[in-house]
Design a protein around this motif. Structure first.
Motif, short mmCIF file in Angstrom:
data_model
loop_
_atom_site.label_atom_id
_atom_site.label_comp_id
_atom_site.label_asym_id
_atom_site.label_seq_id
_atom_site.Cartn_x
_atom_site.Cartn_y
_atom_site.Cartn_z
N GLN A 1 1.07 -3.50 5.96
CA GLN A 1 1.19 -3.67 4.51
C GLN A 1 -0.09 -3.26 3.78
OE1 GLN A 1 2.27 -7.74 3.78
NE2 GLN A 1 4.38 -7.47 4.50
N GLY A 2 -1.23 -3.32 4.46
CA GLY A 2 -2.50 -3.00 3.81
C GLY A 2 -2.75 -1.51 3.79
N PRO A 3 -3.96 -1.10 3.38
CA PRO A 3 -4.30 0.33 3.31
C PRO A 3 -4.39 0.95 4.70
CG PRO A 3 -6.24 -1.03 2.91
CD PRO A 3 -5.08 -1.97 2.96
N VAL A 4 -4.04 2.23 4.78
CA VAL A 4 -4.14 3.00 6.02
C VAL A 4 -4.91 4.28 5.72
CG1 VAL A 4 -2.86 4.20 7.83
CG2 VAL A 4 -1.98 2.05 6.93
N PRO A 5 -6.00 4.59 6.46
CA PRO A 5 -6.58 3.75 7.51
C PRO A 5 -7.28 2.52 6.95
CG PRO A 5 -7.98 5.63 7.13
CD PRO A 5 -6.76 5.83 6.26
N ASP A 6 -7.48 1.51 7.84
CA ASP A 6 -8.09 0.25 7.47
C ASP A 6 -9.55 0.26 7.94
OD1 ASP A 6 -8.91 -2.63 8.20
OD2 ASP A 6 -7.12 -2.93 6.96
N GLU A 7 -10.44 -0.19 7.06
CA GLU A 7 -11.89 -0.12 7.36
C GLU A 7 -12.24 -0.88 8.63
OE1 GLU A 7 -16.13 -1.32 5.22
OE2 GLU A 7 -14.27 -1.28 4.05
N ALA A 8 -11.66 -2.08 8.82
CA ALA A 8 -11.97 -2.87 10.02
C ALA A 8 -11.49 -2.16 11.28
CB ALA A 8 -11.33 -4.25 9.90
N PHE A 9 -10.29 -1.59 11.24
CA PHE A 9 -9.77 -0.89 12.41
C PHE A 9 -10.53 0.42 12.64
CE2 PHE A 9 -5.55 -3.15 11.47
CZ PHE A 9 -5.86 -4.17 12.35
N ASP A 10 -11.00 1.06 11.58
CA ASP A 10 -11.84 2.25 11.73
C ASP A 10 -13.11 1.93 12.51
OD1 ASP A 10 -10.29 4.21 10.64
OD2 ASP A 10 -11.23 4.19 8.65
N ARG A 11 -13.71 0.77 12.19
CA ARG A 11 -14.94 0.38 12.89
C ARG A 11 -14.67 0.16 14.39
NH1 ARG A 11 -16.14 -2.63 8.09
NH2 ARG A 11 -15.32 -4.53 9.05
N LEU A 12 -13.54 -0.45 14.71
CA LEU A 12 -13.18 -0.65 16.12
C LEU A 12 -13.01 0.69 16.83
CD1 LEU A 12 -10.66 -3.64 16.22
CD2 LEU A 12 -12.71 -3.37 17.62
N ALA A 13 -12.33 1.65 16.15
CA ALA A 13 -12.15 2.97 16.75
C ALA A 13 -13.49 3.65 16.99
CB ALA A 13 -11.27 3.83 15.85
N MET A 14 -14.44 3.54 16.07
CA MET A 14 -15.76 4.15 16.23
C MET A 14 -16.52 3.48 17.36
SD MET A 14 -16.83 4.72 12.23
CE MET A 14 -18.41 5.43 12.67
N LEU A 15 -16.37 2.17 17.50
CA LEU A 15 -17.04 1.45 18.58
C LEU A 15 -16.52 1.91 19.93
CD1 LEU A 15 -19.01 -0.78 19.40
CD2 LEU A 15 -17.15 -2.43 19.15
N VAL A 16 -15.21 2.13 20.04
CA VAL A 16 -14.63 2.62 21.30
C VAL A 16 -15.18 4.00 21.62
CG1 VAL A 16 -12.49 3.37 22.40
CG2 VAL A 16 -12.54 1.24 21.11
#
Length: 590
Positions: free
Chosen positions: A27-42
Motif C-alpha cells: 500500500q505504501g510507496p514503491v520503492p520503499d526507502e527502508a527496503f532500499d536500505r536493506l537491498a543496499m546492505l545485502v
C-alpha cells in the motif's frame, strides 16, 4: 500469460490470505526507502550487482526495494511473474541458492536471463505474521556463482529482519483498515438514520422522495434520479447548486423519454437488487443526454425501491458519480440497497396513510350535517381534525328546522379525536336530533332528556355541548340555549360589539346530573351573527380559557364586515397550535 509449468504454482500464489498480506505491504510507496536500505546492505555484504526486496503477487512481482535493477523495470517498480525467480521460493516455502539458473529446469526458460543478464540467484523467504511467504530478499549475479554458506546464512538473517518490518507494516495496515471500516460503518449508520428520520417525518410521498434525493447527493453520490411508478414521480438532485436548473428540467425530459426510464425499471425489476450499469450510453434523448453529460456520468448504481409489504419493486433510484470520482464501493452498494428498502417502506406508509385518511374523511363527511337553506338564517360551518390525530374526531355541529319554524342549532365535543370518538359523536348527534325534533321544549329540558337516554342506552359518551333554539320575533330573534360544560356562545352585534354568553357551569353530557339542566334566554337583533364552536378554537394549554375566548372576540370585532365564508376562515387563523379538533358553526340572522 503463465506457462504450463507455472499452473501448478497457482494454488500457493493465489492464496487469499497470502495475497491480503502482500497488498497490505504494497500500500505504501514503491520503492520503499527502508527496503532500499536493506537491498543496499545485502549488496555490500554479498557483493552482488543486483539485490531486491521482492513481493510476489498472483500476476506480478513488486520491487519494494532494490539496487542495481535497470530501467524500465526499476521505474515501473514491478515485473511480470514470468520474469520472477522469487516465485519459486514462495512456492517452495524455503531459501533457494542457484549457481546458474540456466541449468535449473525450473528457471532456465525465464526471460530475465536474456533481458536482464540474470545468471546466479539466491533468495530467502520473507514471511507474514502467519508464516506465509509473501516475497524474498534476494541477490542476483550476472555470472555463474556458488553462494557460500556464510552468504546464505547472512541473507537468511537479513530476511528475518525484513520479515519483522513486514509484520509491523501488515499490523499497521490491518489497524488502519479496521479504523476505516469502523468509520465507514459509522458513516453508513448515520446516513441510514438520517434517511429514516427524514422519510418518516412526512406522509407526502413526493416530498419524501425529494428529501431522499437531497440526502443521497449530500452523502453518497454526485447526483441522482428518483423514479416511482413510471412517470408519475420523477425527481432529480445534484450536489452542485449550479446544476439545479438542469435537474429541474430533467424530470420532464425523462418523463417523455420513456425508453430510458423503462431501462432503469427493467434492470431492477428483473432481480430486485442493486445493478451496476453503464446507462450513459443508453440515453437516447438529445436534451437528456446533454443534461447528463453536464452533470457528469461516471460510475452508476440502479437501486430498487422495494415494498416490504407487497414484495414488489415500486421504483428505482439512479445514483451517479462524476467520472473523476472512484466507483461505488461494496459498502456503499449495500447501504444503497438498504436505503431503497427504507424508501419503499416510506412509500408504503404514505400509501396506507392516504387510504386511511380517505376512509376517515368519507366517514367524517357522512357524520357531519349538510346545513339546510333557511330563509332569513344563513349558516356556515367548518370542521378541522387535530393535526396530531386521525382525519376524524368527536367534534360536531348540527342545524335543522322544527315543524313550528324555529331553528335548532348545536355544537358538541366528544372526548378524543379518533375513530371511536367519531362513532360516539355520530350516535350523540342522532340522539339529539331524534329527541329534539318535533318537540316544543326548552333546550335545557332536551339536554336533560338526552342525559337519561345516554344512561338508559348505555352510550359511553362524555361530551360537552351547546344546544340552542332560535325563534323569529317582531324586532329580531329570541334565542334560548343550554350549555353542558361547553365554551360560551359569542354574539357579534350589528354595531360591531361582541357579547360572551357566559352561564353558570353545568356537568358534561353522559355524567350523572342530579338537577334538571337550565335554559338561558337572549334577545338578538337582526343583522347579528351567533357563533358556536368547540374548545379547539380557543383552548391553549399554556393559557386560560378566558384568554382564548377574548382572542376570538377580538377576531370577531376585527372581521365584522367579512362575508360568512371569509369570517370562518379568519376565525380559524387565530386558533392555537391544533392539538384538538375544531368545529365551528356560524349563524347569521338577517
Amino acid at each position: 500469460m503463465l506457462r504450463a509449468d507455472m499452473i501448478g504454482d497457482r494454488s500457493v500464489l493465489a492464496d487469499p490470505a497470502r495475497l491480503r498480506s502482500v497488498r497490505r505491504i504494497a500500500q505504501g510507496p514503491v520503492p520503499d526507502e527502508a527496503f532500499d536500505r536493506l537491498a543496499m546492505l545485502v549488496r555490500k555484504l554479498v557483493d552482488a550487482p543486483t539485490c531486491v526486496v521482492c513481493l510476489v503477487d498472483e500476476e506480478k512481482q513488486i520491487l519494494a526495494g532494490h539496487v542495481g535493477v535497470p530501467d524500465p523495470q526499476a521505474a515501473a517498480g514491478e515485473m511480470p511473474l514470468t520474469h520472477s525467480f522469487s516465485r519459486h521460493v514462495v512456492v517452495a516455502g524455503e531459501m533457494l541458492a542457484v549457481p546458474d539458473v540456466r541449468a535449473d529446469p525450473r528457471m532456465r526458460d525465464n526471460p530475465a536471463i536474456e533481458e536482464l543478464g540474470a545468471i546466479a540467484y539466491v533468495g530467502a523467504p520473507i514471511t507474514d505474521p502467519d508464516g506465509l511467504v509473501v516475497g524474498t530478499l534476494c541477490a542476483v549475479d550476472q555470472e555463474p556463482r556458488v553462494w557460500t554458506p556464510s552468504e546464505v546464512a547472512l541473507l537468511s538473517e537479513l530476511a528475518a529482519v525484513c520479515s519483522s518490518e513486514v509484520c509491523l507494516r501488515i499490523a499497521r495496515a490491518a489497524a488502519d483498515e479496521a479504523r476505516r471500516a469502523a468509520e465507514s460503518a459509522h458513516h453508513q449508520l448515520e446516513l441510514l438514520a438520517e434517511v429514516t428520520e427524514s422519510l418518516t417525518a412526512t406522509m407526502d410521498v413526493d416530498e419524501a422522495m425529494r428529501r431522499l434525493g437531497r440526502i443521497l447527493t449530500a452523502r453518497l453520490a454526485d447526483w441522482c434520479v428518483v423514479l416511482l411508478g413510471g412517470p408519475e414521480h420523477v425527481s432529480a438532485t445534484h450536489r452542485d447548486p449550479e446544476r439545479a436548473a438542469d435537474m429541474a428540467r430533467l424530470p420532464d425530459l425523462a418523463a417523455r423519454s420513456k425508453v430510458d426510464l423503462r431501462a432503469m425499471l427493467r434492470a431492477v425489476r428483473r432481480g430486485g437488487r442493486v445493478v451496476r450499469a453503464d446507462l450513459a450510453s443508453r440515453v437516447r434523448d438529445p436534451g437528456l443526454a446533454e443534461i447528463t453529460a453536464r452533470a457528469g456520468f461516471g460510475s452508476s448504481l440502479i437501486v430498487p425501491i422495494t415494498s416490504p409489504v407487497r414484495r414488489r419493486v415500486l421504483g428505482a433510484v439512479l445514483l451517479v458519480n462524476r467520472p473523476e470520482r472512484s466507483s461505488f464501493t461494496a459498502a456503499e452498494e449495500a447501504t444503497a440497497a438498504e436505503i431503497g428498502r427504507r424508501a419503499g417502506l416510506a412509500v408504503e406508509n404514505s400509501r396506507l396513510f392516504r387510504e386511511q385518511r380517505h376512509v376517515a374523511e368519507v366517514l367524517q363527511r357522512s357524520l357531519l350535517t349538510e346545513l339546510p337553506a333557511i330563509p332569513g338564517v344563513e349558516l356556515h360551518a367548518r370542521y378541522l381534525p387535530a393535526q396530531d390525530g386521525a382525519a376524524v374526531g368527536g367534534d360536531w355541529y348540527d342545524a335543522f328546522v322544527q315543524p313550528d319554524g324555529s331553528v335548532v342549532v348545536a355544537v358538541g365535543d366528544v372526548s378524543g379525536h379518533d375513530i371511536e370518538a367519531a362513532a360516539t359523536m355520530g350516535q350523540l348527534r342522532n340522539l339529539v336530533r331524534g329527541d329534539a325534533y318535533g318537540r316544543d321544549e326548552e333546550p335545557g329540558g332536551l339536554l336533560t332528556t338526552l342525559d337519561r337516554t345516554l344512561h338508559g342506552l348505555r352510550v359511553p359518551a362524555a361530551a360537552t355541548a351547546v344546544l340552542a333554539r332560535i325563534r323569529r320575533s317582531r324586532s329580531g330573534y329570541a334565542v334560548s340555549f343550554a350549555n353542558a360544560g361547553h365554551p360560551p356562545p359569542l354574539l357579534l352585534l350589528p354595531n360591531g360589539d361582541v357579547q360572551v354568553w357566559w352561564v353558570p357551569p353545568e356537568p358534561l353530557l353522559g355524567l350523572p346530573s342530579p338537577e334538571p339542566r337550565s335554559t338561558s334566554h337572549r334577545y338578538v337583533p337582526s343583522g347579528s351573527v351567533l357563533l358556536l364552536y368547540t374548545d379547539g378554537l380557543v383552548e391553549d394549554r399554556e393559557r386560560l380559557l378566558d384568554d382564548g375566548v377574548e382572542r376570538l372576540c377580538t377576531a370577531l370585532r376585527a372581521n365584522a364586515g367579512c362575508t360568512g365564508p371569509d369570517l370562518c376562515s379568519r376565525l380559524l387563523e387565530v386558533a392555537p397550535a391544533r392539538t384538538d379538533d375544531i368545529a365551528l358553526l356560524q349563524v347569521r340572522l338577517d
